[in-house]
Scaffold this active site. Structure first.
Site, mmCIF file in Angstrom:
data_model
loop_
_atom_site.group_PDB
_atom_site.id
_atom_site.type_symbol
_atom_site.label_atom_id
_atom_site.label_comp_id
_atom_site.label_asym_id
_atom_site.label_seq_id
_atom_site.Cartn_x
_atom_site.Cartn_y
_atom_site.Cartn_z
ATOM 1 N N CYS A 9 -12.949 19.079 5.368
ATOM 2 C CA CYS A 9 -12.634 17.977 4.462
ATOM 3 C C CYS A 9 -13.690 17.849 3.372
ATOM 4 C CB CYS A 9 -12.516 16.669 5.236
ATOM 5 S SG CYS A 9 -14.032 16.190 6.097
ATOM 6 N N GLU A 28 -15.695 20.344 22.290
ATOM 7 C CA GLU A 28 -15.753 19.072 21.559
ATOM 8 C C GLU A 28 -16.867 18.227 22.162
ATOM 9 O OE1 GLU A 28 -15.557 15.764 19.514
ATOM 10 O OE2 GLU A 28 -14.338 17.472 18.914
ATOM 11 N N PHE A 55 -15.069 22.031 17.655
ATOM 12 C CA PHE A 55 -14.855 20.673 17.122
ATOM 13 C C PHE A 55 -13.374 20.332 17.315
ATOM 14 C CE2 PHE A 55 -18.128 22.850 14.632
ATOM 15 C CZ PHE A 55 -19.216 21.998 14.770
ATOM 16 N N CYS A 69 0.860 -1.182 0.000
ATOM 17 C CA CYS A 69 0.000 0.000 0.000
ATOM 18 C C CYS A 69 0.896 1.231 0.000
ATOM 19 C CB CYS A 69 -0.921 0.012 1.214
ATOM 20 S SG CYS A 69 -2.014 1.454 1.240
#
Length: 413
Positions: free
Chosen positions: A366, A292, A272, A145
């Site tokens: 993301c 969080e 977060f 990988c």
């Protein structure tokens, strides 16, 4: 029966797209400008042959490419690949009417991913360990990988043996492997109930192989050494299987962008916050309020602060920011905000930030689509979008991180 297609562009998931009178056909492992033969089923095509290759086509880095579903774009030239990721961010911003200079994508080197999630299953022929085939539950047993750190790649045979000791189910399960400063941290999920005999065998195996920790369904089976991850000058032991930025160098790039933007802020809210990747770095210069929803991650952050050196005060708060975002009145206590939410983004929290007078905001995401939505809210609330930087930490995948920096002029009293 195969059909000839002309590929015109790359789709959002990295598939080549051929436009036909019946609609677009998505053909994995093809590139814009190529003429290919593919077997069509509705809007999907299976590549049979590349008749006229693109000049941007290169030799894939891994023998498992096109079988394993982990990578989508090993066949694309490096610069074209980085440009494509940048364009994903550009197009997402344009869709919300946001015009800003988007920086070049920060690249991600091969063999740099410190955290990987493998699928495993017991078969009559032995244990399978690898990644699922794209759009399938079929596990491709891997021998290499090129995205993971060498320590994880070299450990694949050992991890396959460990999976055999952990496995007490006929179903597929997941193994998260993280390379930490004190060794490999292995967390299995949905592998079945362990009896005492299996626990003893796993413990002996882990100690013999020099593993830092093995956990199953969040419960630590053995921990010869606490797994340690550094966030700036602080060391943190992440909870078993918890979220961690996949590539340490990418995390550092994002933290540097955020830290430089918030360097004038005396008090920062890190929303977060996870286990403290940003909070503990920001605490070198600013007091930090880390918020969080995950109690275990927050406890790890707190321990990292208490045993760290040279940090300003860090105060933690367990809070579900989706249900109860920090209000604009609460945000009045801060002159800097950083937030790094899950893929769903931070819509309600951004509505509160937009009403606030916080002068410096750093957004990490993301998901370009939800990032663009959230930035639109902030810009409509009076923020100026200063820069957006794409960061590649999911090599050869369609995913891209981005860091957006915003400012709001202070109101004169």
């Amino acid at each position: 029966m195969s059909t000839r297609f002309q590929v015109s562009r790359l789709g959002a998931q990295g598939d080549g797209v051929a436009d036909t009178p019946q609609g677009p056909v998505f053909i994995p492992f093809t590139l814009p400008g190529e003429t290919v033969n593919a077997a069509r089923e509705k809007d999907r095509g299976t590549l049979m042959a590349v008749l006229e290759p693109s000049p941007q086509r290169i030799e894939p880095a891994c023998r498992h490419f096109t079988e394993c579903g982990g990578c989508a774009l090993q066949h694309l030239d490096a610069q074209a690949y980085l440009d494509w990721k940048r364009d994903k961010v550009v197009q997402a911003l344009k869709s919300r009417g946001l015009e800003v200079g988007v920086a070049a994508t920060v690249p991600c080197a091969p063999h740099s991913r410190r955290r990987a999630v493998f699928s495993a299953r017991r078969t009559e022929a032995g244990m399978l360990l690898g990644y699922n085939r794209a759009l399938s539950h079929h596990i491709i047993d891997i021998e290499e990988c090129p995205i993971v750190e060498p320590q994880i790649e070299a450990a694949l045979p050992m991890l396959r043996r460990l999976a055999g000791l952990i496995c007490h189910t006929q179903q597929a399960f997941h193994i998260t492997v993280t390379h930490t400063e004190s060794g490999l941290d292995v967390a299995a999920q949905d592998a079945g109930r362990l009896e005492d005999k299996a626990r003893m065998a796993i413990s002996a195996f882990a100690i013999g192989e020099g593993l830092a920790r093995v956990s199953v369904d969040g419960e630590i089976v053995v921990e010869p050494r606490k797994p340690l991850v550094s966030f700036g000058s602080a060391s943190v032991t992440p909870p078993p299987g918890s979220f961690l930025q996949a590539v340490a160098s990418a995390e550092q790039v994002m933290a540097d962008l955020v830290g430089d933007h918030l360097k004038k802020a005396k008090k920062v809210a890190d929303l977060f916050a996870g286990a403290g990747a940003f909070a503990l770095r920001l605490a070198r210069k600013s007091e930090v309020h880390a918020v969080e929803g995950d109690a275990a991650a927050l406890a790890a952050l707190d321990r990292g602060f208490r045993f760290g050196g040279g940090l300003k005060r860090v105060v933690i708060e367990k809070r579900d920011l989706f249900r109860r975002p920090l209000t604009y009145k609460e945000l009045a206590a801060y002159d800097g905000v950083a937030f790094d939410p899950p893929r769903a983004g931070a819509e309600d929290q951004c509505k509160q930030i937009a009403k606030s007078g916080v002068p410096f905001v750093a957004a990490v995401s993301c998901n370009p689509a939800t990032l663009a939505r959230d930035l639109r809210i902030l810009v409509d609330g009076g923020y100026a979008l200063k820069s957006v930087t794409p960061v590649d930490q999911f090599l050869w995948s369609p995913h891209v991180e981005a860091v957006a920096l915003l400012e709001k002029p202070r109101k004169r009293r």
